[in-house]
Structures are given as C-alpha cells and as structure tokens.
Design an enzyme around this catalytic site. Structure first.
Site, mmCIF file in Angstrom:
data_model
loop_
_atom_site.group_PDB
_atom_site.id
_atom_site.type_symbol
_atom_site.label_atom_id
_atom_site.label_comp_id
_atom_site.label_asym_id
_atom_site.label_seq_id
_atom_site.Cartn_x
_atom_site.Cartn_y
_atom_site.Cartn_z
ATOM 1 N N GLY B 410 0.804 -1.218 0.000
ATOM 2 C CA GLY B 410 0.000 0.000 0.000
ATOM 3 C C GLY B 410 0.839 1.270 0.000
ATOM 4 N N HIS B 411 2.186 1.108 0.073
ATOM 5 C CA HIS B 411 3.079 2.274 0.112
ATOM 6 C C HIS B 411 3.859 2.425 -1.194
ATOM 7 C CE1 HIS B 411 2.176 2.496 4.313
ATOM 8 N NE2 HIS B 411 2.749 1.351 4.597
ATOM 9 N N ASP B 464 5.758 -4.491 12.880
ATOM 10 C CA ASP B 464 7.013 -4.722 12.176
ATOM 11 C C ASP B 464 8.105 -5.170 13.135
ATOM 12 O OD1 ASP B 464 6.703 -3.754 9.217
ATOM 13 O OD2 ASP B 464 5.654 -2.266 10.418
ATOM 14 N N HIS B 573 -0.526 5.382 7.272
ATOM 15 C CA HIS B 573 -1.575 4.373 7.225
ATOM 16 C C HIS B 573 -2.918 5.015 7.481
ATOM 17 C CE1 HIS B 573 2.159 2.463 8.686
ATOM 18 N NE2 HIS B 573 1.893 1.666 7.688
#
Lengths: 212, 685
Positions: B410-411, B464, B573
């Site tokens: 998504g990045h 993460d 996000h």
C-alpha cells in the site's frame, strides 16, 4: 459433566473463526477510529483461511496449532504474531490431553496470556487486548478457587472479558500505532481488546454448550 | 476628476424629532445613536430625556432587535463595498471598516483594522517592506499580536527629516518590533541633492546590500500621499515648495514611496526620480502582496489612481472612502442593500465506495507485485516461489553486508522500488499496511547474507518490530548475524523530543539510500549500522492529509475528514495526526511544517540539507511542486543550501490525498553517501 473430550473440540475454533469473519466489518470500523482500520480484514483473513483448512472433528490443539501457523506465516502485522503465539502456546498446553476440564482450560488460557506477553510489551491499562485477557484469566482462576463449576467459571470469565473490553474505551492508548494519538485515542473501544473478547467468549460458549 | 457625490440621508445635520418615527422613542433614539453617531448625552438633549433613560431605551432596543438591524446594515454596507471594490479593481482582498467608528481618529482605526487583517497577509519567512507616514506608523504600532518567524522588515525608501515621528526608519523599526522580525534599514536619505550623489551612495557597500534586500520583498505595506498642502509629503521636508509647480509634475495626483503617479496610475518621470533612493514603482508592482492602507476624502483621487495603476492587491480603507473611490470611478451606487445570494442547498456528501482497479480484493497485493516484477525485470525478481519476498537483480560484490527492508503493502513504490545496486538488497512485503510475517523476512535475510551479516531497516511500528525481531532470531539460529534499525523520522507523531518513538515514514527512503551506499562501499556491518542510525537521526518528516485513502479490502475511505478540514502530522496508514485543523492554502501549510521542522532540527544558516516532497498517493506532482516552491523560499530565507531534491511518489498511503515534507540534515559523510550512484526502479542516479 465437568469436561469435554479434546477430540472433536476443533469445531470450537471453527465457531470462533466464523464469529471473527462475521464481525470483520465491525472490527475494522472500530480500528479505523484510532488505527488504520484493517483489524477486521486481517483477522478475518487469518481465521477464515484457518477455518477452511482445519478439521472440526479433530482435537482442539490441532485446530489451534493450525490457526497459529496461518496467523504467524500469512498474516503479519502485530496481530499475526500476537494471536499466533497465543494459539501456539494454548495448543501446547492441551496437547495430549484426553479431555479439557477446568484445570486444563485454566492452564491453556494462562499459557496463551504468557505467550502474548512474551512478545508484546503491553500491560493492563495500555488499551490493548491485555485489558480483556488478564481479568478474564484472573476471574476464571478465582471462580475455580471458590469451587464454582466449569460452566459457572466460564460464564464469569466471559463477563470479565466483556468488562475488560469495555474498560478500554476510557483508556489512552500506550502501545501500538494508536499510542501516537495520546488523548485522542480516548473514547473508542480498542479493536484488539474486542477481538480478544470474541475469542474468549467463543471458548466460553463453545465449551459450555458441550458440557451440558 | 469627478468629485464624490454628496451622500444623502445620512448627512442630516441637525436631527429634529421626525414624524416618521411616530411615537416610538426606541426607534428614534436608536436611529440617533447608531445611525447619526450621536452620544447618549446629545440624544438626551434632543429628545428631552435624561441620559439614563436614553441608555435604557438603547438597551431595550437591543433586546427588541431594533438595533441589530442597524448594525447589520452597516456591516452589509461594508461587505457590499468590499466586494464591489474587489471586483472592480481585481483585488485579492479588501477590508472596509465602518465609516462611523466613534471617537478614534480614522488613522488609528485604519491601523487597528489593518493589524487584524495582517495574519492573513503576512507570514513567517516573509520579507516585508513598509513605507512611511502617519497611517503606516499606526499600522506598525497596532501589529503587536502577530508573531512571525524568519521574517524581515525593510525600509521601502531612504530616510527623511527626523522632525516628524513617522519617518521611514520609525515605521519599519516599529513594525519589525511588533511582529518579531529582523529590521533592515536603508542608510541613505530618500532624496539626495543630485543624481551623482545617489550613484555614489548606492555604490556604498552597506547601502548597496540594503537595497538588494528590496529585491527579495514579497509583501509591502504602503500609504499614499495626496499632494495637498497639508499632506505628509510636505510636512516631512521631503520636497521643497509645491511639487505641482514643477513642470513635469503638473499631472501628479499622488505620491507613493516618494514617487509620483498621475490619475491613471502612470508613473511620472521627472528630475526627482534620479535623486530618489528606495524602491521603484515598477519593482513595487512586481511584489506579490501589495497592501494599501489609506482613508479620507483627500485620499480618494490618489487611491483611485493607485488602484487603476495596479499597485494594490489588498486594500484597507473605510466605508466613506471606499464609496468615494467607486463613485469617482463612475460607479452609480445603489442604496446599500444586501445582495441575497442564491445558496444551493447544502448536500452532505456521503463518503461511499471508491472506484478502484481491483479484480479480487484478496489478490490485490499479489497481483500488484506480479505486475511490478513484470515492469522491472532488470531491477527486481522474486526469491523462491513467493512474490512477497523480492531481491535486487544487480550483481553484488562479494563480502557485502546485506540490507533487508520491508513493511506492509500500500506504500508503493515503497519498498520494492528501493532495492538495487547501491541500495538495499531484498524486500519483504506484507499485506496492506501490515508487516510481513517472519518467515518471509527470513527468506530475504538468507538471500541477502554473504557472510558479512545483514542489516534490517524498517519503520518503527509494533507489528514490524515483532515480525522482524522473530525473523532476526530465526536468522541468528541459521548462523546469520543480524542488526536491526527502525526508522523514526516522523516528528509529528511524538511529543517532547522523544525521537526514538516516532513513526517511520517518507524519510526512510534517505535511510535506505545512504545505508545502501555504505554497504556498496563494502563497509562493515558495524559501520553500516552506525551510518543507518546517523541517517535516521538526521531525517525529519511531517505529513499532512487532505483526504483519506481507501483500502482495496474495503474500497472505502479508512477514516473521515471534514470537507473543510486537514489532518496535520498524519501517518502513512491514515492514522490520525497530531491535530485536525481547518484547511488552508499550500503556502500556509508549508509554513506550518517549516516552523515545526526548523525548530526541531535547529537548522542554522549555512546548513546543507536534502529535501523530499512526497505524495501520499492521491496528490499530483503539480501540487507537490507548489509545496516545494514555498519550501525553497523558506529555506532560502534561512540561507539553507538544498543539496538534493526529490519530489514525487516515494512513500505513499494508497490513494490518500496529502503530502509529506522530509528534510535530511547533511554532513560530509552523509553527503558523499547520498551522492553515490544507485539503481532502484524508483530511485536511480
């Protein structure tokens, strides 16, 4: 009856998975208020995939081990490892057991909590699933110490989990992505605390229904 | 020049108990007080009542709503005038203060009105010129509540006689004091005795440097002088005798900044021009924001000339003068009446489903990765059979430290666009906005390891950290030495200088690049880790969201943002930012970002930096350039050297509309590593 057979209890995990998938949109919605809104989607993905693969007639530990594997290797995020570790340690706690009685169940949920806390840093009050989990485990143990039946203790545990979940509404997030919001995180129930409550309630109702 | 027409009803000199008010004393008293501007004592005498009675009448008139009509009438008149002037003369803004304003002198009222308008026109980083005169001094004194950073105030002209209180120096120093700006004088007289004297003075290094500041001015506050015998221009001792008696200045109707214009606004050239030191009128007209503050009947002709000559972008005056200008320009004014605008019924948009190019939501990430692998076969290939673990195709020198990066999808083009020669070696990809699981990171670590160890670089997020830490344990068990660093460049997400707690956002790109260069130079794992930490510590980012992004999972916006709101300090996000605030212009947003970044980084004159203006996915390049323009203006104002600029999609958040600004403070070591060549599909040089 004060216990259920381990064999065939895999179906309880199927039921829990169905509940998570059913509440996908709700979990994402509450997550979206202070997080990135993907909790429902990620949870549903992991639990849904596991439900497709697991054997409902198999043992509880096999079902949980399979769920753990899916969460750990396919989901990622923070919930992947946290719930992955939780179900892995829970599976270890009941592996080899013929039946799941109150004592075994107590060991199982305690092991799951230890698993969560071994990789996450949250404690009670940080607005996480720990706020649901810790009072649920403590309440179950206290009910057993009082001499309550397995079914009564499960029912007490479920209420404690719900109270714990609701307590996160008034808390300020201290861990995870929402922690950067500070005071702005207050007033919204935590998504992880909510999904944890669904899982513990799933155990409570699933076992209680089979005790009768 | 047509004279302003006489105003009618409102100029009534001696109010008598008029029949039209009938027996209603409330209406009559209210009229005298609010419309005629009489004091309560005067009204008491006229209506034959005591002052307390008049006061009580007025209070009752307010509760009955009689007075609110009078007040809104006045406001509407100002509003109507303001829009008429704005439209007629193409102004950016026009502030009209009511014609009747109590005891205070018009000049003082203009000063405080201007001061109220200044926050909208003066901003941090501006270089502001100010002329001189009574009105300018009043503005300068009234501007006290405005606190700007990195602003400079320059005298628009040289000095005049010191016998008056409103000299150019006084106006400029007071304004600088009021708004917290640096003051730059013009250390020469405004008018000198000969063109030779001017040339000599202007070549003086001090004066020459000061005059150069005038070239950087982006806002000017100026007044106007009529050429009447009582005007400032004569009492200043600026000129001897009457200007208009000099042949060349016969058509002069007004003076601004010591220069002369005729009724059309054309510049009048004359012998004084070569003897005047200060800003020229052509230069004045080139300034971005030109604020004229002036009022009074004698100012109507020069003000109209200045408006016609396009010297003004923002006008501050009073209602009577505004009317006078419009009438003098030939506009027949109706009796002021509110223009009732047809307003469309407000429709609250329901933020529903977004259209997206999706086949099946659950396949979106894999399909995107497959497409990327097909697009850049010379750059990236998959490790093993999963598209979620990707390596750089480039040949690696033996003994090179492996660098593994990764994070959620998504990045794009993060993170797979930043592996390659001179960059990290492998990238692990998770689900949308979710960390990759440990086994995928482990696969990358195994692939990247060449015996010299592996460095993990990823954003500082709970998920993460858990997954990469688990992978690091697994790798160590496989005999691979692993070091991990989390990028923390988002300074908006942390309070009280706790930089280690910040999120990793767009600044991560610089950390990838610099660490990749270090490993390509075959630095040791210790060195690579040290340099990665140093690059991260030198990186500062702030993001702003204008519209939410929408996940392919839901195809709906992941958060709600009001139509007139923006989110300052947003994460990548869609996590809510530090504060939600009303939407404003591009320059003001950059100013707010700069104020925060400059303070946090303690940027000093002469520092060198690299800049990254990054889109969150939904903001086009055009807007990024608009942001970059202001950013560079602010940096230039601080004398910061921009060594390298990146502008574009580097670290996106699906289709979120918004952008982030990253500044990387450079020293010699970081500059060298940043300059090394590299070749990723999203970053090559």
């Amino acid at each position: 009856m004060e216990s259920i057979p381990n064999q065939g209890a895999g179906v309880i995990i199927s039921e829990i998975a169905a509940m998570i998938v059913e509440n996908k949109a709700y979990l994402s919605e509450i997550d979206g208020k202070i997080g990135d809104g993907d909790h429902g989607a990620n949870m549903a993905k992991g639990f849904g995939r596991a439900a497709e693969r697991l054997d409902p007639d198999g043992t509880l530990n096999d079902a949980m081990a399979l769920l753990s594997g899916v969460l750990m290797s396919e989901i990622g995020g923070s919930m992947g490892p946290l719930y992955g570790m939780m179900f892995s340690d829970m599976a270890d706690a009941v592996e080899g057991a013929e039946v799941i009685d109150a004592e075994r169940f107590a060991q199982m949920i305690r092991a799951g909590l230890d698993g969560v806390q071994s990789i996450g840093s949250a404690t009670v009050g940080d607005k996480t699933l720990v706020d649901t989990y810790v009072p649920a485990v403590d309440t179950f143990d206290a009910a057993r110490a009082r001499g309550d039946s397995f079914a009564e203790a499960l029912s007490s545990m479920q209420r404690a989990a719900e109270t714990g979940r609701d307590s996160t509404t008034d808390l300020v997030s201290k861990v995870g992505r929402s922690a950067r919001l500070g005071e702005r995180s207050r007033g919204v129930v935590d998504a992880g605390a909510t999904s944890c409550c669904m899982i513990l309630s799933g155990f409570a109702t699933g076992i209680a229904a089979r005790l009768a | 020049m047509p004279h302003p027409k006489k105003r009618t009803a409102k100029d009534t000199q001696s109010p008598k108990p008029p029949l039209r008010f009938g027996e209603d004393p409330l209406l009559w008293v209210s009229w005298l007080y609010y419309e005629e501007g009489l004091t309560q004592g005067e009204i008491a005498r006229i209506v034959g009542a005591s002052r307390p009675t008049v006061n009580a009448y007025l209070a009752e008139a307010r509760t009955k709503g009689i007075v609110s009509i009078a007040i809104s009438y006045e406001k509407l008149r100002s509003t109507t005038l303001s829009s008429a002037l704005t439209e007629r003369f193409g102004l950016d803004d026009c502030l009209i203060i009511p014609g009747e304003g109590g005891d205070r002198a018009l000049i003082d009222r203009l000063g405080s009105a201007t001061a109220q308008a200044l926050p909208r026109v003066l901003h941090s980083g501006d270089t502001i010129a100010i002329t001189w005169g009574r009105t300018m001094l009043s503005v300068a004194d009234a501007a006290k509540d405005l606190h700007l950073r990195d602003a400079t105030v320059v005298q628009a002209t040289g000095g005049t006689t010191a016998t008056i209180p409103y000299t150019p120096e006084a106006c400029a120093t007071r304004l600088a004091d009021s708004i917290g700006a640096r003051f730059v004088p013009i250390s020469a007289p405004a008018i000198v005795s000969s063109p030779e004297a001017r040339r000599i003075l202007e070549q003086e290094p001090v004066v020459s440097e000061q005059l150069q500041m005038l070239g950087q001015v982006n806002r000017i506050l100026f007044g106007l002088s009529s050429l009447r015998p009582t005007s400032t221009i004569h009492s200043s001792g600026f000129f001897e005798g009457s200007i208009q008696q000099q042949a060349q200045y016969g058509q002069a109707i007004g003076s601004l900044a010591g220069r002369f214009i005729d009724g059309t606004g054309a510049i009048i050239e004359g012998p004084l021009g070569d003897r005047t030191i200060g800003i020229g009128l052509d230069a004045l007209r080139a300034i971005e924001t030109r604020i004229l503050v002036s009022g009074g009947y004698d100012k109507v002709p020069p003000m109209l000339a200045a408006l016609r000559g396009n010297y003004v972008t923002v006008l501050v005056t009073d209602a009577a003068t505004g009317e006078g200008i419009l009438r003098a320009d030939g506009l027949e004014l109706d009796s002021p009446r509110p223009h009732l605008k047809e307003t469309a019924p407000m429709v609250t948009p329901v933020r529903g489903r977004r259209k997206q190019f999706i086949n099946r939501t659950k396949n979106a990430v894999d399909e995107a990765l497959e497409g990327a692998l097909m697009a850049y076969p010379g750059h990236i290939e998959k490790i093993g059979d999963t598209v979620r673990a990707i390596r750089a195709v480039a040949q690696k020198p033996p003994g090179k430290v492996g660098i593994v990066i990764g994070g959620g999808a998504g990045h794009e083009p993060s993170f797979l666009g930043f592996v390659g020669r001179g960059l990290p070696d492998a990238v692990a990809v998770g689900n949308v906005f979710a960390s990759p699981p440990p086994d995928r990171v482990l696969a990358c670590a195994r692939d990247a390891d060449d015996g010299a160890g592996v460095l993990f670089i990823y954003g500082n997020y709970t998920g993460d950290i858990m997954n990469f830490d688990m992978a690091a344990e697994l790798a160590e068990a496989n005999g691979i030495t692993v070091r991990s660093i989390q990028t923390t460049d988002d300074i908006a997400s942390v309070s009280d200088n706790d930089r280690a707690a910040g999120r990793g956002i767009a600044g991560s790109i610089f950390v990838f690049k610099i660490s990749g260069a270090a490993s390509a130079r075959l630095y040791s794992l210790d060195e690579c880790e040290r340099i990665a930490r140093k690059a991260n510590a030198s990186c500062y980012t702030i993001g702003v969201a204008l519209e939410p992004g929408s996940s392919p999972e839901t195809q709906r916006p992941s958060f709600q943002l009001g139509e007139a709101d923006m989110e300052f300090g947003v994460g990548v996000h869609g996590e809510p930012g530090a504060l939600r605030q009303p939407m404003t212009s591009a320059d003001r947003i950059v100013d707010q970002i700069c104020d925060r970044l400059f303070e946090e980084m303690a940027l000093n004159e002469g520092d060198r930096i690299a800049v990254l203006v990054n889109s969150f996915g939904g903001t086009p390049m055009m807007e990024l350039f608009i942001l970059n323009r202001r950013l560079n203006q602010r940096l230039a104002k601080r004398n910061i050297t921009v060594h390298k600029s990146l502008v574009g999609n580097f670290f996106t958040s699906l289709d979120m509309v918004g952008a982030s600004v990253t500044l990387l403070k450079l020293d010699e070591e970081l500059t060298g590593l940043l300059d090394d060549s590299c070749e990723g599909f999203a970053y090559s040089q």
